[in-house]
Structure formats: structure tokens, C-alpha cells
Write a protein that holds these residues in place. Sequence first.
Motif, PDB file in Angstrom:
ATOM      1  N   ARG A 164      -5.273   6.005 -14.139  1.00 32.22           N
ATOM      2  CA  ARG A 164      -5.220   5.146 -12.691  1.00 32.22           C
ATOM      3  C   ARG A 164      -4.909   3.528 -13.071  1.00 32.22           C
ATOM      4  N   ARG A 165      -3.384   3.523 -12.391  1.00 34.94           N
ATOM      5  CA  ARG A 165      -2.962   2.784 -12.805  1.00 34.94           C
ATOM      6  C   ARG A 165      -2.225   2.118 -11.196  1.00 34.94           C
ATOM      7  N   GLY A 166      -2.121   2.637 -10.210  1.00 40.16           N
ATOM      8  CA  GLY A 166      -2.219   2.371  -9.538  1.00 40.16           C
ATOM      9  C   GLY A 166      -0.576   2.650  -8.599  1.00 40.16           C
ATOM     10  N   LEU A 167       0.234   2.123  -8.163  1.00 38.41           N
ATOM     11  CA  LEU A 167       1.992   2.690  -8.521  1.00 38.41           C
ATOM     12  C   LEU A 167       2.589   1.734  -9.413  1.00 38.41           C
ATOM     13  N   ASP A 168       4.085   2.561  -9.748  1.00 37.26           N
ATOM     14  CA  ASP A 168       4.466   1.436 -10.537  1.00 37.26           C
ATOM     15  C   ASP A 168       5.249   0.528  -9.521  1.00 37.26           C
ATOM     16  N   ALA A 169       5.864  -0.228 -10.802  1.00 34.18           N
ATOM     17  CA  ALA A 169       6.615  -1.519 -10.140  1.00 34.18           C
ATOM     18  C   ALA A 169       7.835  -1.077  -8.958  1.00 34.18           C
ATOM     19  N   ASP A 170       8.517  -0.706  -9.888  1.00 41.22           N
ATOM     20  CA  ASP A 170       9.637   0.104  -9.035  1.00 41.22           C
ATOM     21  C   ASP A 170       9.027   1.556  -8.654  1.00 41.22           C
ATOM     22  N   ASP A 171       8.691   2.420  -8.100  1.00 41.57           N
ATOM     23  CA  ASP A 171       8.628   2.930  -7.129  1.00 41.57           C
ATOM     24  C   ASP A 171       8.995   2.529  -5.332  1.00 41.57           C
ATOM     25  N   VAL A 172       9.827   1.896  -5.314  1.00 43.86           N
ATOM     26  CA  VAL A 172       9.510   0.877  -3.871  1.00 43.86           C
ATOM     27  C   VAL A 172      10.018   2.282  -2.951  1.00 43.86           C
ATOM     28  N   GLU A 173       9.888   3.595  -3.017  1.00 45.60           N
ATOM     29  CA  GLU A 173       9.689   3.892  -1.751  1.00 45.60           C
ATOM     30  C   GLU A 173       8.887   4.994  -1.648  1.00 45.60           C
ATOM     31  N   LEU A 174       7.761   4.901  -2.478  1.00 46.45           N
ATOM     32  CA  LEU A 174       6.295   5.520  -2.088  1.00 46.45           C
ATOM     33  C   LEU A 174       6.018   4.410  -1.359  1.00 46.45           C
ATOM     34  N   ALA A 175       5.674   2.816  -1.881  1.00 46.28           N
ATOM     35  CA  ALA A 175       5.411   1.871  -1.973  1.00 46.28           C
ATOM     36  C   ALA A 175       5.461   1.689   0.149  1.00 46.28           C
ATOM     37  N   ARG A 176       6.806   1.728   0.660  1.00 41.50           N
ATOM     38  CA  ARG A 176       6.968   1.544   1.584  1.00 41.50           C
ATOM     39  C   ARG A 176       6.562   2.645   2.520  1.00 41.50           C
ATOM     40  N   VAL A 177       6.165   3.510   2.164  1.00 38.88           N
ATOM     41  CA  VAL A 177       5.357   4.864   2.950  1.00 38.88           C
ATOM     42  C   VAL A 177       4.652   4.592   3.273  1.00 38.88           C
ATOM     43  N   LEU A 178       3.664   4.744   1.986  1.00 43.24           N
ATOM     44  CA  LEU A 178       2.426   4.133   1.779  1.00 43.24           C
ATOM     45  C   LEU A 178       1.977   2.159   3.096  1.00 43.24           C
ATOM     46  N   SER A 179       2.593   1.689   2.974  1.00 41.31           N
ATOM     47  CA  SER A 179       2.723   0.378   4.018  1.00 41.31           C
ATOM     48  C   SER A 179       2.971   0.108   5.542  1.00 41.31           C
ATOM     49  N   THR A 180       3.741   1.691   5.595  1.00 44.35           N
ATOM     50  CA  THR A 180       4.071   2.076   7.901  1.00 44.35           C
ATOM     51  C   THR A 180       2.361   1.497   8.323  1.00 44.35           C
ATOM     52  N   PRO A 181       2.321   1.007   8.769  1.00 38.54           N
ATOM     53  CA  PRO A 181       1.376   1.031   9.867  1.00 38.54           C
ATOM     54  C   PRO A 181       1.250   2.409  10.421  1.00 38.54           C
TER      55      PRO A 181
END
Lengths: 225, 99
Positions: A164-181
Motif C-alpha cells: 500500500r503505497r499510494g500513487l507512484d510519482a510518475d502516474d500523472v494521469e490517474l492523479a489528474r482523474v482522482l483530483s477532478t472535483p
Amino acid sequence: MSAVLFFIAAIAAIIGAIGVVTLRNPLYAVLALVCHLISLAALFLLLRAEFVAAAQVVVYAGAVMVLYVFVVAYVGGGDEVKAGNSLRILGPMFAVALAIELFIAMLGTGLSGIKGHGAPYKLGFGDPEHIGKLFLTDYLFAFEVASLLLLVAAIGAIVLARRRRGLDADDVELARVLSTPRPAYTGTIAEGVGVRRVREQLEQVHGGVTELIGGPREDEPEEKS
Amino acid sequence: MALGWYLAVSVLIFCIGAGGVLVRRNPLVILLCLELMLNAGNLALVTFARMHGSEAGQIFALIVMVVAACEVTVGLGLIVAISRRNLPIDVDELHELNG
């Protein structure tokens, strides 16, 4: 001959069991259990359960014990803590009491069969052919349930032991999807079970505004779940 | 050998395993002791299968082996998860769910 074999295997099995309980180092405890399992397989052979004995050696002493050794090597065993709790005395007492009770039950039983040498031997008793036939006819339900149980256990172990590490630093796409309101409760179990609908009704009554979640946060997103 | 001897061995192994579960505090060793108890049950099942001359007991023994394998998988997964979080590998320390 069979008596000699029985006593050798039985003594080895009991010594292995005592070793599992008393040895300090978990790795040695695992090795004692391997010794115990192999001598138990010899006892199974004496009881004319060839297939069970083979499964015992291949599956148990082979595969499961390798899993144990891996985990002991990974975890490092951990130091056994010293005594001091009351179970240190009560545990063996309970075990001895249990043994006495079971021996009384065994000696006082009305089962005359345990004094004999078992039913007359049929050719092919306990060989893979008979076991397989029984599994696919009389005990089909148990067989299917066992396979389902294995599947569930495999998935459960993966879920439990995954990283359980959370997101990888280079996983920008998934981070963007997750941070969309998005509106609160969407895409969650709460939506599935209808909490969201209740909330909407409440909000209509009170004239509130649906809150947004998952938007860009000022603090660091949490890494560990 | 009379079949009572096999049952006696089974009783002894079961009691050793039960005592081990109570005494030891390392969850790995507790899992090993659970294996001992399941194996004692297996030995009794196979003995009774021999006594009755039917293979049903052996089928049950195989099913018990499957259950033991599942228990080991999940238990070892738990232990790996515990060690990942740097929690102590000691059942007396892991008492957060204590009521």
C-alpha cells in the motif's frame, strides 16, 4: 514389521510436534513441522491411504512449508518474548487436561473397531482412482466448495499482503482523474446503496448545496492508506 | 497395529498443538501449531476411514488439507501485512481490537 514402522513414524511425528511448540527460532519450528508432516505421511501409508500420503508430502511438506519458510525469512521471525503471563502455566495444564479427557473418551468408547486392525483390505482402497471417482460423484459439492475456498483465499491473501503505497510519482494521469472535483458520494459504495439519494432529498428540503470532494488539496495527498 | 494406537498418536499431537497455541506468542508459530491440530484431525479421519473400510474419511482429510492451505495463505498474508506496518510480531502486543 508394520508395528516397527508405526512406532518409528509415531515417535518421529510426536517429536516433530514437540519441536514445533518448544523451539525458539521459527525457522527451526518450520523444519520440525516438515519432519512431523513426513512421518505423518508414513502413518497414512500404514493406514493404506496412499493418495492422502502423497498429497501430504507434495502439497503440505512441499508447497505450504515453502510458503512458511519464505515468510519466516521475510519477517525475520521476531524474538520470542519471555513469559510472565498466566497462560504460560495454564496452557500446558489445559493441554494435559485435554489429553486426559480425550484418552478417557478413547478408552471408554463402545467402538469395538479401534481394537481391531480395520476393515478387510479391498484392492485399490485409497488409490487415486477411487478418490477421484468419489470426489466427482458423491462428494462433488465439497469438491466445488473447496475450489471456491481456495480462490477466495488466494484473492484474500493478495489483498491483505499487497503493497500500500499510494500513487507512484510518475502516474500523472490517474492523479489528474482522482483530483477532478466531483459531487460528494459519487463513485462510492454510498452511492450504490442509496445514501446519495437520501442526501439529495435532505438537501432539497434544506436548500443546501452539494459539496464537492476530491478537488486539488493544498497539503500533500496522503501516501499511505 | 490396532487402530487405537493411531488414535492415541492423534490425541497427543492435537494436545501438543493446542498447548502450543496457548503458550506461544509469535503468530507464525501459532499458525504452525494450528497446522499440528489440523493434522491430528486428519490422522483420526484417515484412521476411521481404515476402520470402516470406506474412503469417505480420506476425502474429508483431503478437504481438511485444502482448508489448512487456505488458512495458511490468509494467515501468512496477515503476518506480512503486520510486518509491513512495522508492528510487533507478537499477539500480546496486537490488542487493538480488545473489547
